[in-house]
Design a protein around this motif. Sequence first.
Motif, PDB file in Angstrom:
ATOM      1  N   SER A  97       9.707 -13.404 -90.295  1.00 44.66           N
ATOM      2  CA  SER A  97      10.945 -12.646 -90.470  1.00 44.66           C
ATOM      3  C   SER A  97      11.212 -11.682 -89.323  1.00 44.66           C
ATOM      4  O   SER A  97      12.358 -11.549 -88.870  1.00 44.66           O
ATOM      5  CB  SER A  97      10.904 -11.889 -91.797  1.00 44.66           C
ATOM      6  N   THR A  98      10.204 -10.994 -88.842  1.00 49.80           N
ATOM      7  CA  THR A  98      10.443 -10.065 -87.742  1.00 49.80           C
ATOM      8  C   THR A  98      10.770 -10.807 -86.449  1.00 49.80           C
ATOM      9  O   THR A  98      11.553 -10.323 -85.630  1.00 49.80           O
ATOM     10  CB  THR A  98       9.224  -9.146 -87.514  1.00 49.80           C
ATOM     11  N   THR A  99      10.196 -11.996 -86.284  1.00 48.02           N
ATOM     12  CA  THR A  99      10.453 -12.753 -85.065  1.00 48.02           C
ATOM     13  C   THR A  99      11.894 -13.212 -84.995  1.00 48.02           C
ATOM     14  O   THR A  99      12.567 -13.055 -83.966  1.00 48.02           O
ATOM     15  CB  THR A  99       9.505 -13.961 -84.973  1.00 48.02           C
ATOM     16  N   CYS A 100      12.420 -13.773 -86.079  1.00 47.13           N
ATOM     17  CA  CYS A 100      13.815 -14.218 -86.049  1.00 47.13           C
ATOM     18  C   CYS A 100      14.759 -13.030 -85.902  1.00 47.13           C
ATOM     19  O   CYS A 100      15.774 -13.109 -85.210  1.00 47.13           O
ATOM     20  CB  CYS A 100      14.148 -15.042 -87.286  1.00 47.13           C
ATOM     21  N   THR A 101      14.431 -11.912 -86.557  1.00 47.35           N
ATOM     22  CA  THR A 101      15.297 -10.739 -86.489  1.00 47.35           C
ATOM     23  C   THR A 101      15.386 -10.210 -85.068  1.00 47.35           C
ATOM     24  O   THR A 101      16.476  -9.913 -84.555  1.00 47.35           O
ATOM     25  CB  THR A 101      14.788  -9.638 -87.430  1.00 47.35           C
ATOM     26  N   MET A 102      14.253 -10.094 -84.404  1.00 47.33           N
ATOM     27  CA  MET A 102      14.239  -9.565 -83.054  1.00 47.33           C
ATOM     28  C   MET A 102      14.819 -10.542 -82.031  1.00 47.33           C
ATOM     29  O   MET A 102      15.356 -10.132 -80.998  1.00 47.33           O
ATOM     30  CB  MET A 102      12.806  -9.194 -82.653  1.00 47.33           C
ATOM     31  N   ALA A 103      14.736 -11.849 -82.333  1.00 47.53           N
ATOM     32  CA  ALA A 103      15.226 -12.859 -81.378  1.00 47.53           C
ATOM     33  C   ALA A 103      16.706 -13.133 -81.525  1.00 47.53           C
ATOM     34  O   ALA A 103      17.326 -13.683 -80.605  1.00 47.53           O
ATOM     35  CB  ALA A 103      14.440 -14.158 -81.552  1.00 47.53           C
ATOM     36  N   GLY A 104      17.296 -12.802 -82.684  1.00 43.75           N
ATOM     37  CA  GLY A 104      18.702 -13.100 -82.903  1.00 43.75           C
ATOM     38  C   GLY A 104      18.969 -14.577 -83.106  1.00 43.75           C
ATOM     39  O   GLY A 104      20.120 -15.038 -82.992  1.00 43.75           O
ATOM     40  N   ARG A 105      17.940 -15.320 -83.431  1.00 43.30           N
ATOM     41  CA  ARG A 105      18.076 -16.748 -83.711  1.00 43.30           C
ATOM     42  C   ARG A 105      16.910 -17.181 -84.594  1.00 43.30           C
ATOM     43  O   ARG A 105      15.871 -16.518 -84.639  1.00 43.30           O
ATOM     44  CB  ARG A 105      18.108 -17.580 -82.429  1.00 43.30           C
TER      45      ARG A 105
END
Length: 468
Positions: A97-105
């Motif tokens: 979840s944090t990875t997608c949030t920070m990546a915007g994708r």
Amino acid sequence: MRTIALVLLASAAGCLSREIDDRPLPTDPTLPRVGTAPLEFYGQKPKNLIMLSIDTFRKDHLGAHGNLGLTPFLDGIADDGVVLDNHHQCSNWTFGSTTCTMAGRTNLDRGHLPRLSGNEANRLPVPDGTPFLATWLGEAGFASVLASNNIWFGAEGNQIVSKWGNGQGFTEVRRPSASGALNVLETARPRVAALVEDGAERFYMHLHFMEPHASYDPPDQFTEGIDELEPWPEDLRDREVHYDQRNTASQLEIERRDLFEQHLRRLYEGEIRTIDDRLRRVWKNLDREGYLNDTLVIIWNDHGEQFYEHGDQTHAYNLYGEESDGFALFWARNIVPARFSGPTAAIDIAPTVLDVFDQPIPDEITGHVVGTAPEDRVIFGEALARRGGVQMAVRNGLKIHYRWTGVVEVFDRTVDPDEQNDIGDPTDPDQWSLWQELTPQITIMSELVMGGGPRPFILDPWRPQDEK
């Protein structure tokens, strides 16, 4: 450049307290509004960014989305800010979840799948050089610090780099020496102050809090209702005891299982009261020292927590709402309060931040600036965790939940928000259309996991009988 005043004061803890910015944003509501609705500001946009991400916080335990009365401080922030009412996380555990949030994708868009299940060798970090929000803000002149006690989104031990790679782009990544929200703040605050003193004109402070993640061990002052229950013989505040009994709870008689659940719920509610109170104290410190004067603050959860609504307890099992529903609150001194009911996703936060700060949105971002997405957008989520592969697709309140064992369920969340009534019907055109949106995502995820080898699931178990 806005005047930066650095006033050194001795704090009670013996640390240095600094007034970061002595010129607060204008709050006159007669000033022209700037920004992209629903994120609008009176007069001018904020200059700096603070993110407060909270691990394992169920959306329905926040006052803005429920009525449990557990979060008076956050309720006040919500009243004064912008609330996303129809928000979804992309996964059910922190790395995803944090990875997608920070990546915007989404993680599938990036071609890398955060993995909890399987052996350590299969758990690949985010590839070096992957851009994230901190990367793009750094290019715009922001100095940034991430402080987190969770190695899935932070550093390990005394390292100052992200262990799993989703903290790339931050100027510094720091792991607090002790747990608790105030220790997270005390880890980041002096580092941000030092970067500003060294010449940084803008800052991005990200604090990731572990309350209320298991084990649930709130202070007694925030624990209510335990004494009203029949005592539980073991100490459920102990992580190993909690997890061991969680894994065997299905073997208990129904009355004992219900009692076990009630004890856990009371403790978890105590953790929610705890983080709400600690955030109040964090906020007070930030406000006193000027960190909030010219700053956009975003508060969001990385995932929720299940209490046997679908047969399990804790998280990283499935993508039903209790684990995957998200919340996001936006606040600034001069923000125009609003509630937004359009469909939003975790991947929308990064482009929205870039829009607020008038920065270009990179082509690789697939999220939307909040308020600009089409109403009929499809929001995806995925996880490879405790139950193996699981994926979801949501559109206009219709949700398909797919497990790699071949189980397809469909829920109409407009009338069944708790997802208890499977209405799956492949002859229904809306359901079939949404399933066709999801199946390419299933293929992409399987390729990432299996590398083109045999798929560990039924790819197309759900279609009208006359089409099989």
